[in-house]
Write a protein that holds these residues in place. Structure first.
Motif, short mmCIF file in Angstrom:
data_model
loop_
_atom_site.label_atom_id
_atom_site.label_comp_id
_atom_site.label_asym_id
_atom_site.label_seq_id
_atom_site.Cartn_x
_atom_site.Cartn_y
_atom_site.Cartn_z
N ALA A 147 0.83 -1.20 0.00
CA ALA A 147 0.00 0.00 0.00
C ALA A 147 0.87 1.26 0.00
N GLY A 148 1.95 1.23 0.76
CA GLY A 148 2.84 2.38 0.81
C GLY A 148 3.57 2.62 -0.49
N ALA A 149 3.67 1.58 -1.32
CA ALA A 149 4.35 1.69 -2.62
C ALA A 149 3.36 1.76 -3.78
N ALA A 150 2.09 2.06 -3.50
CA ALA A 150 1.05 2.03 -4.53
C ALA A 150 1.36 2.93 -5.72
N LYS B 226 -3.34 -12.86 -23.55
CA LYS B 226 -4.12 -13.19 -24.74
C LYS B 226 -4.64 -11.95 -25.44
N LEU B 227 -4.98 -10.91 -24.64
CA LEU B 227 -5.52 -9.69 -25.22
C LEU B 227 -4.42 -8.76 -25.72
N GLY B 228 -3.18 -9.05 -25.36
CA GLY B 228 -2.06 -8.24 -25.81
C GLY B 228 -1.89 -6.94 -25.05
N LEU B 229 -2.28 -6.91 -23.77
CA LEU B 229 -2.12 -5.69 -22.99
C LEU B 229 -0.64 -5.39 -22.78
N SER B 230 -0.30 -4.11 -22.83
CA SER B 230 1.07 -3.71 -22.50
C SER B 230 1.25 -3.83 -20.99
N THR B 231 2.34 -4.48 -20.59
CA THR B 231 2.54 -4.85 -19.20
C THR B 231 3.94 -4.48 -18.73
N GLU B 232 4.01 -3.98 -17.52
CA GLU B 232 5.29 -3.75 -16.85
C GLU B 232 5.25 -4.37 -15.46
N GLN B 233 6.43 -4.48 -14.86
CA GLN B 233 6.54 -4.99 -13.50
C GLN B 233 7.39 -4.04 -12.68
N VAL B 234 7.02 -3.88 -11.42
CA VAL B 234 7.81 -3.05 -10.51
C VAL B 234 8.12 -3.85 -9.26
N GLU B 235 9.28 -3.61 -8.71
CA GLU B 235 9.71 -4.31 -7.50
C GLU B 235 9.07 -3.66 -6.29
N LEU B 236 8.52 -4.49 -5.41
CA LEU B 236 7.89 -4.02 -4.19
C LEU B 236 8.78 -4.30 -2.99
N PRO B 237 8.65 -3.52 -1.94
CA PRO B 237 9.39 -3.81 -0.71
C PRO B 237 8.78 -5.00 0.02
#
Length: 210
Positions: free
Chosen positions: A96-99, A176-187
């Protein structure tokens, strides 16, 4: 200055009386329109504590996916739906603090889905990630429940799982829908992720729809 994005946070919670207030208060309230806590049939004071912390409180059956779908019904009934929906469990104050890390790629760069990941994840999570990569040729760093998604994309996914397969269903449908996706590191440490039958069902089911 560009208008502020409408962002709503969905917090499924079950017997989270001891953690829900810290989750709600850790969120960047000034940047959000609302925090929606969905009480998953708790036997404690989760609803009362969440409401006292300033959240909108809904009630749902015990299933995690059912709680998320209940929140989507609430958002769809609003005069103006959000532009971005953020999902954070009711016991994860660190997330939550990294939202802001989750929705910033959506606001700044037009990304459609951002997944919060923690390290390499635990065994069940690594197995599911590996299966998705093998079947769909899409690298997924984690299968945790922390994520942000454009509301229009969330609706387009047609989510249906009412139990523990919700998180995997969203990722597989997004691929499947081809959404653009990213990932972020959480604490914080990796949360446990079970290799559930529902998760495997979604991976296998959508692999036949190519």
């Amino acid at each position: 200055m560009a208008p502020r994005s409408l962002i709503d946070v969905i917090v499924p919670a079950h017997d989270a009386e001891s953690t829900i207030a810290s989750v709600v208060r850790a969120l960047p309230q000034r940047e959000l329109r609302s925090v929606v806590v969905v009480d998953r049939d708790s036997s404690d004071r989760t609803s009362e504590v969440a409401r006292a912390a300033g959240a909108i409180v809904l009630r749902s059956k015990a299933g995690y996916g059912a709680a998320c779908l209940r929140a989507m019904e609430h958002l769809a009934a609003l005069p103006e739906p959000p532009q971005i929906a953020v999902f954070i469990p009711g016991d994860d104050a660190l997330a939550a603090g990294a939202a802001a890390k989750l929705y910033t790629p959506l606001v700044d760069r037009g990304v459609e889905l951002c997944l919060g990941v923690r390290g390499r994840g635990r065994l069940g999570e690594r197995v599911m990630s590996g299966l998705i990569e093998a079947v769909y040729r899409q690298r997924v760093g984690g299968i945790g429940s922390v994520r942000a998604i454009r509301y229009a994309a969330l609706v387009a996914l047609g989510m249906s799982d009412r139990g523990g397969g919700w998180d995997v269903e969203m990722i597989v449908r997004a691929v499947k829908l081809g959404l653009s996706t990213e990932q972020v590191e959480l604490p914080g440490p990796s949360a446990s992720a079970r290799l559930s039958g529902r998760a495997l069902f979604h991976i296998a089911r959508h692999s036949t729809l190519r």
